[in-house]
Motif scaffolding. Sequence first.
Motif, PDB file in Angstrom:
ATOM      1  N   SER A 113       0.855  -1.176   0.000  1.00  0.00           N
ATOM      2  CA  SER A 113       0.000   0.000   0.000  1.00  0.00           C
ATOM      3  C   SER A 113       0.900   1.239   0.000  1.00  0.00           C
ATOM      4  O   SER A 113       1.633   1.473   0.954  1.00  0.00           O
ATOM      5  N   LEU A 114       0.853   1.989  -1.075  1.00  0.00           N
ATOM      6  CA  LEU A 114       1.622   3.234  -1.175  1.00  0.00           C
ATOM      7  C   LEU A 114       0.744   4.337  -0.599  1.00  0.00           C
ATOM      8  O   LEU A 114      -0.197   4.799  -1.238  1.00  0.00           O
ATOM      9  N   ASP A 115       1.039   4.725   0.640  1.00  0.00           N
ATOM     10  CA  ASP A 115       0.156   5.639   1.378  1.00  0.00           C
ATOM     11  C   ASP A 115       0.500   7.114   1.212  1.00  0.00           C
ATOM     12  O   ASP A 115      -0.362   7.966   1.407  1.00  0.00           O
ATOM     13  N   THR A 116       1.762   7.393   0.909  1.00  0.00           N
ATOM     14  CA  THR A 116       2.186   8.796   0.814  1.00  0.00           C
ATOM     15  C   THR A 116       3.151   8.982  -0.346  1.00  0.00           C
ATOM     16  O   THR A 116       4.106   8.223  -0.489  1.00  0.00           O
ATOM     17  N   ILE A 117       2.881   9.975  -1.141  1.00  0.00           N
ATOM     18  CA  ILE A 117       3.844  10.489  -2.122  1.00  0.00           C
ATOM     19  C   ILE A 117       3.823  12.000  -1.964  1.00  0.00           C
ATOM     20  O   ILE A 117       2.765  12.622  -2.064  1.00  0.00           O
ATOM     21  N   GLU A 118       4.981  12.578  -1.713  1.00  0.00           N
ATOM     22  CA  GLU A 118       5.111  14.035  -1.629  1.00  0.00           C
ATOM     23  C   GLU A 118       6.296  14.442  -2.481  1.00  0.00           C
ATOM     24  O   GLU A 118       7.355  13.822  -2.423  1.00  0.00           O
ATOM     25  N   ILE A 119       6.116  15.496  -3.259  1.00  0.00           N
ATOM     26  CA  ILE A 119       7.191  16.001  -4.116  1.00  0.00           C
ATOM     27  C   ILE A 119       7.489  17.437  -3.723  1.00  0.00           C
ATOM     28  O   ILE A 119       6.581  18.260  -3.564  1.00  0.00           O
TER      29      ILE A 119
ATOM     30  N   LEU B  72      -0.110  13.173  -2.439  1.00  0.00           N
ATOM     31  CA  LEU B  72      -1.081  12.185  -2.906  1.00  0.00           C
ATOM     32  C   LEU B  72      -2.474  12.433  -2.341  1.00  0.00           C
ATOM     33  O   LEU B  72      -3.474  12.153  -3.007  1.00  0.00           O
ATOM     34  N   ASP B  73      -2.541  12.958  -1.120  1.00  0.00           N
ATOM     35  CA  ASP B  73      -3.833  13.130  -0.457  1.00  0.00           C
ATOM     36  C   ASP B  73      -4.571  14.373  -0.946  1.00  0.00           C
ATOM     37  O   ASP B  73      -4.064  15.493  -0.814  1.00  0.00           O
ATOM     38  N   PRO B  74      -5.786  14.197  -1.508  1.00  0.00           N
ATOM     39  CA  PRO B  74      -6.614  15.365  -1.822  1.00  0.00           C
ATOM     40  C   PRO B  74      -7.027  16.056  -0.523  1.00  0.00           C
ATOM     41  O   PRO B  74      -6.958  15.455   0.551  1.00  0.00           O
TER      42      PRO B  74
ATOM     43  N   ALA C 119      -5.584   9.319   0.763  1.00  0.00           N
ATOM     44  CA  ALA C 119      -5.507   8.475  -0.419  1.00  0.00           C
ATOM     45  C   ALA C 119      -4.385   7.451  -0.295  1.00  0.00           C
ATOM     46  O   ALA C 119      -3.405   7.669   0.419  1.00  0.00           O
ATOM     47  N   TRP C 120      -4.533   6.346  -0.992  1.00  0.00           N
ATOM     48  CA  TRP C 120      -3.445   5.377  -1.098  1.00  0.00           C
ATOM     49  C   TRP C 120      -3.605   4.597  -2.393  1.00  0.00           C
ATOM     50  O   TRP C 120      -4.676   4.566  -2.999  1.00  0.00           O
ATOM     51  N   ILE C 121      -2.501   3.957  -2.813  1.00  0.00           N
ATOM     52  CA  ILE C 121      -2.476   3.170  -4.044  1.00  0.00           C
ATOM     53  C   ILE C 121      -2.093   1.739  -3.686  1.00  0.00           C
ATOM     54  O   ILE C 121      -1.095   1.515  -3.000  1.00  0.00           O
ATOM     55  N   LEU C 122      -2.882   0.792  -4.143  1.00  0.00           N
ATOM     56  CA  LEU C 122      -2.623  -0.621  -3.887  1.00  0.00           C
ATOM     57  C   LEU C 122      -1.824  -1.211  -5.041  1.00  0.00           C
ATOM     58  O   LEU C 122      -2.184  -1.026  -6.210  1.00  0.00           O
ATOM     59  N   LEU C 123      -0.736  -1.941  -4.716  1.00  0.00           N
ATOM     60  CA  LEU C 123       0.154  -2.513  -5.721  1.00  0.00           C
ATOM     61  C   LEU C 123       0.434  -3.981  -5.417  1.00  0.00           C
ATOM     62  O   LEU C 123       0.328  -4.415  -4.270  1.00  0.00           O
ATOM     63  N   ASP C 124       0.819  -4.719  -6.445  1.00  0.00           N
ATOM     64  CA  ASP C 124       1.137  -6.140  -6.285  1.00  0.00           C
ATOM     65  C   ASP C 124       2.406  -6.444  -7.075  1.00  0.00           C
ATOM     66  O   ASP C 124       2.396  -6.471  -8.301  1.00  0.00           O
ATOM     67  N   ALA C 125       3.508  -6.692  -6.356  1.00  0.00           N
ATOM     68  CA  ALA C 125       4.803  -6.941  -6.995  1.00  0.00           C
ATOM     69  C   ALA C 125       4.818  -8.226  -7.807  1.00  0.00           C
ATOM     70  O   ALA C 125       5.636  -8.381  -8.714  1.00  0.00           O
ATOM     71  N   SER C 126       3.901  -9.153  -7.524  1.00  0.00           N
ATOM     72  CA  SER C 126       3.904 -10.428  -8.242  1.00  0.00           C
ATOM     73  C   SER C 126       3.461 -10.294  -9.693  1.00  0.00           C
ATOM     74  O   SER C 126       3.609 -11.228 -10.480  1.00  0.00           O
TER      75      SER C 126
END
Length: 200
Positions: A129-135, A156-158, A163-170
Amino acid sequence: MTLSAKRFALLGITALTLLCVGHSRVQAAPTLDLTTKGSSGFVNGAYFEWADASSTGSGVVDAFVRIDTNNKVVRGYNTDGVVEFDTKDDTHTHSLLLSAVPVVDKGGVLYREFLLDINQAGGRKSKLSLDTIEIYLASAGNLTGYPALGTKIFGLDPAGADAWILLDASLNSGGGSGDMFAYVPNTLFTGGDYVYLYSQ
């Protein structure tokens, strides 16, 4: 987890052939599920899409921050200064000039392109779960002491949402194959020569 700026100085077919056109700039729900091949969507004005492994790999990406730990929560950012949190102090972590971050056209809108390579373990541990992206933008590349990393231009948060992004490395084959493209509107990138990207 390794974050990279994408290179386009390639011969033959490049990742440019994977860019989609005609995107609607509709704001998506705060949670974005990219655990299915071909999935994509918007969060807080930025566009995110699952990365096709054939478009990434050796010679295609130039890593600028590497974060790694055995903890359940992993966070860090790129810098030439003293690293913090779970950031690895190695050749994969360094300052990033804004001029090195590619500008790409997607559906008539210009974005700065970033690539995330998860490199998670297999099985149930492949999910992230990618919970935070800040630039942030700054005039120097050796800042340290989060969140004092210059001027924050994207989060990332409006407003009023988490907000968060769900990812799957597989979905891809380990390190170096890439897992997600992040496209942040180019119009936000004003006010500094160096880019800091904090993620958790």
